[in-house]
Design a protein around this motif. Structure first.
Motif, PDB file in Angstrom:
ATOM      1  N   UNK A 104     -19.351 -19.726 -50.701  1.00  0.00           N
ATOM      2  CA  UNK A 104     -18.981 -18.412 -51.216  1.00  0.00           C
ATOM      3  C   UNK A 104     -19.736 -17.337 -50.444  1.00  0.00           C
ATOM      4  N   UNK A 105     -19.024 -16.269 -50.110  1.00  0.00           N
ATOM      5  CA  UNK A 105     -19.626 -15.137 -49.414  1.00  0.00           C
ATOM      6  C   UNK A 105     -19.567 -13.915 -50.325  1.00  0.00           C
ATOM      7  N   UNK A 106     -20.690 -13.243 -50.462  1.00  0.00           N
ATOM      8  CA  UNK A 106     -20.749 -11.971 -51.176  1.00  0.00           C
ATOM      9  C   UNK A 106     -21.251 -10.917 -50.188  1.00  0.00           C
ATOM     10  N   UNK A 108     -35.998 -12.040 -54.039  1.00  0.00           N
ATOM     11  CA  UNK A 108     -34.664 -12.557 -54.344  1.00  0.00           C
ATOM     12  C   UNK A 108     -34.142 -13.220 -53.082  1.00  0.00           C
ATOM     13  N   UNK A 109     -33.913 -14.527 -53.145  1.00  0.00           N
ATOM     14  CA  UNK A 109     -33.501 -15.309 -51.979  1.00  0.00           C
ATOM     15  C   UNK A 109     -32.019 -15.656 -52.063  1.00  0.00           C
ATOM     16  N   UNK A 110     -31.396 -15.750 -50.886  1.00  0.00           N
ATOM     17  CA  UNK A 110     -29.979 -16.084 -50.790  1.00  0.00           C
ATOM     18  C   UNK A 110     -29.815 -17.270 -49.840  1.00  0.00           C
ATOM     19  N   UNK A 111     -29.210 -18.338 -50.324  1.00  0.00           N
ATOM     20  CA  UNK A 111     -29.016 -19.552 -49.529  1.00  0.00           C
ATOM     21  C   UNK A 111     -27.674 -20.191 -49.901  1.00  0.00           C
ATOM     22  N   UNK A 112     -26.756 -20.349 -48.937  1.00  0.00           N
ATOM     23  CA  UNK A 112     -25.414 -20.818 -49.277  1.00  0.00           C
ATOM     24  C   UNK A 112     -25.249 -22.329 -49.409  1.00  0.00           C
ATOM     25  N   UNK A 154     -24.351  -7.846 -49.419  1.00  0.00           N
ATOM     26  CA  UNK A 154     -25.695  -7.416 -49.785  1.00  0.00           C
ATOM     27  C   UNK A 154     -25.651  -6.322 -50.843  1.00  0.00           C
ATOM     28  N   UNK A 155     -24.738  -5.366 -50.684  1.00  0.00           N
ATOM     29  CA  UNK A 155     -24.658  -4.284 -51.664  1.00  0.00           C
ATOM     30  C   UNK A 155     -24.291  -4.801 -53.051  1.00  0.00           C
ATOM     31  N   UNK A 156     -23.356  -5.755 -53.115  1.00  0.00           N
ATOM     32  CA  UNK A 156     -22.947  -6.292 -54.413  1.00  0.00           C
ATOM     33  C   UNK A 156     -24.074  -7.081 -55.072  1.00  0.00           C
ATOM     34  N   UNK A 157     -24.799  -7.864 -54.279  1.00  0.00           N
ATOM     35  CA  UNK A 157     -25.825  -8.732 -54.828  1.00  0.00           C
ATOM     36  C   UNK A 157     -27.122  -7.989 -55.162  1.00  0.00           C
ATOM     37  N   UNK A 158     -27.403  -6.933 -54.413  1.00  0.00           N
ATOM     38  CA  UNK A 158     -28.691  -6.247 -54.584  1.00  0.00           C
ATOM     39  C   UNK A 158     -28.661  -5.135 -55.616  1.00  0.00           C
ATOM     40  N   UNK A 159     -27.480  -4.713 -56.018  1.00  0.00           N
ATOM     41  CA  UNK A 159     -27.376  -3.533 -56.886  1.00  0.00           C
ATOM     42  C   UNK A 159     -28.211  -3.654 -58.155  1.00  0.00           C
ATOM     43  N   UNK A 160     -28.194  -4.823 -58.791  1.00  0.00           N
ATOM     44  CA  UNK A 160     -28.905  -4.955 -60.061  1.00  0.00           C
ATOM     45  C   UNK A 160     -30.418  -4.939 -59.876  1.00  0.00           C
ATOM     46  N   UNK A 161     -30.923  -5.583 -58.820  1.00  0.00           N
ATOM     47  CA  UNK A 161     -32.378  -5.609 -58.635  1.00  0.00           C
ATOM     48  C   UNK A 161     -32.911  -4.299 -58.062  1.00  0.00           C
ATOM     49  N   UNK A 162     -32.091  -3.598 -57.300  1.00  0.00           N
ATOM     50  CA  UNK A 162     -32.537  -2.307 -56.757  1.00  0.00           C
ATOM     51  C   UNK A 162     -32.764  -1.293 -57.872  1.00  0.00           C
ATOM     52  N   UNK A 163     -32.054  -1.444 -58.960  1.00  0.00           N
ATOM     53  CA  UNK A 163     -32.210  -0.504 -60.071  1.00  0.00           C
ATOM     54  C   UNK A 163     -33.603  -0.564 -60.674  1.00  0.00           C
ATOM     55  N   UNK A 211     -25.351 -18.120 -52.501  1.00  0.00           N
ATOM     56  CA  UNK A 211     -24.270 -17.447 -51.771  1.00  0.00           C
ATOM     57  C   UNK A 211     -24.731 -17.104 -50.363  1.00  0.00           C
ATOM     58  N   UNK A 212     -23.753 -16.955 -49.478  1.00  0.00           N
ATOM     59  CA  UNK A 212     -23.991 -16.327 -48.178  1.00  0.00           C
ATOM     60  C   UNK A 212     -23.687 -14.841 -48.320  1.00  0.00           C
ATOM     61  N   UNK A 213     -24.220 -14.041 -47.423  1.00  0.00           N
ATOM     62  CA  UNK A 213     -23.913 -12.614 -47.421  1.00  0.00           C
ATOM     63  C   UNK A 213     -23.192 -12.256 -46.130  1.00  0.00           C
TER      64      UNK A 213
END
Length: 237
Positions: free
Chosen positions: A138-140, A66-70, A142-151, A93-95
């Motif tokens: 937009x800035x998010x 899962x890549x993040x690029x703003x 890591x915890x908000x963005x990763x929660x769904x994939x960590x499950x 998004x940026x983190x």
């Protein structure tokens, strides 16, 4: 076999006299580490146009990325590059430490684009790299963005390449980092971006949070030969 060894030695000697050397690609060692620790998810923060993920794939990693690029244009290139890879997704998004909006300085080479201002040592080492504009992003977190994939994954690995903004990424990802079996961080020996995290703080943070250094990958060097930055790979004790 002896003739082959002699040929290899001659080639290596010739390259050495020109200031070059032949050595095993750092990604080979990294892939062995990912395999050993059964990594099934790579969180690629600061993905640019996907070079890091492409290298992972080239050297044998088949798990989820899962890549993040703003940056909008860079993200568009990334999205195109990964559209045929069902196990690789990207988010525009940026983190950081908390969600919101901010402005990023867009660099002429895009990979040096940064939320933090570029400093003299960076400019002196690469005078051809300049800021060519700014972009609202937009800035998010890591915890908000990763929660769904960590499950759906058990052995995540975090890579952060954010031009001095690593401290803020880490601050917004405490829960995610507790689950990570490894991290890869930029280790800057001199200040390259205003307020950026330096090597002593980064290594201390890693060891304080249960990681230890297992690999160093070549990073950024000045024309003088001075190494300004490397990537450090850490795994859980």
């Amino acid at each position: 076999m002896r003739a082959r060894e002699q040929m290899v030695r001659l080639v290596a000697t010739g390259l050495g006299r020109r200031g070059l050397e032949v050595r095993r690609h750092a990604a080979t060692r990294r892939q062995k580490m990912l395999s050993r620790h059964d990594v099934d998810l790579v969180l690629d923060v600061g993905a640019a146009d996907g070079g890091y993920g492409a290298t992972l794939r080239s050297f044998g990693y088949t798990g989820t990325i899962v890549s993040f690029e703003p940056l909008r244009e860079v993200f568009a290139r990334l999205a195109t590059a990964i559209e045929t890879d069902p196990a690789w997704s990207a988010r525009n998004v940026a983190l950081g430490a908390e969600p919101g909006e901010t402005t990023i300085n867009v660099a002429s080479n895009s990979t040096s684009s940064s939320i933090l201002p570029m400093l003299g040592p960076h400019l002196e080492a690469a005078p051809h790299v300049t800021y060519v504009g700014q972009e609202s992003i937009t800035v998010s977190t890591l915890d908000a963005e990763a929660a769904d994939v960590l499950a759906a994954h058990e052995r995540p690995f975090l890579k952060v390449d954010t031009q001095g903004f690593e401290r803020e990424v880490i601050a917004g990802g405490a829960t995610t980092l507790d689950q990570c079996v490894g991290v890869q961080l930029e280790l800057s020996f001199v200040p390259l971006y205003e307020g950026g995290m330096l090597v002593d703080e980064a290594v201390s943070w890693a060891y304080d949070h249960g990681f230890h250094l297992v690999g160093i990958e070549q990073g950024y060097a000045a024309p003088s030969g001075e190494i300004l930055q490397v990537d450090g790979v850490f795994v859980r004790d």
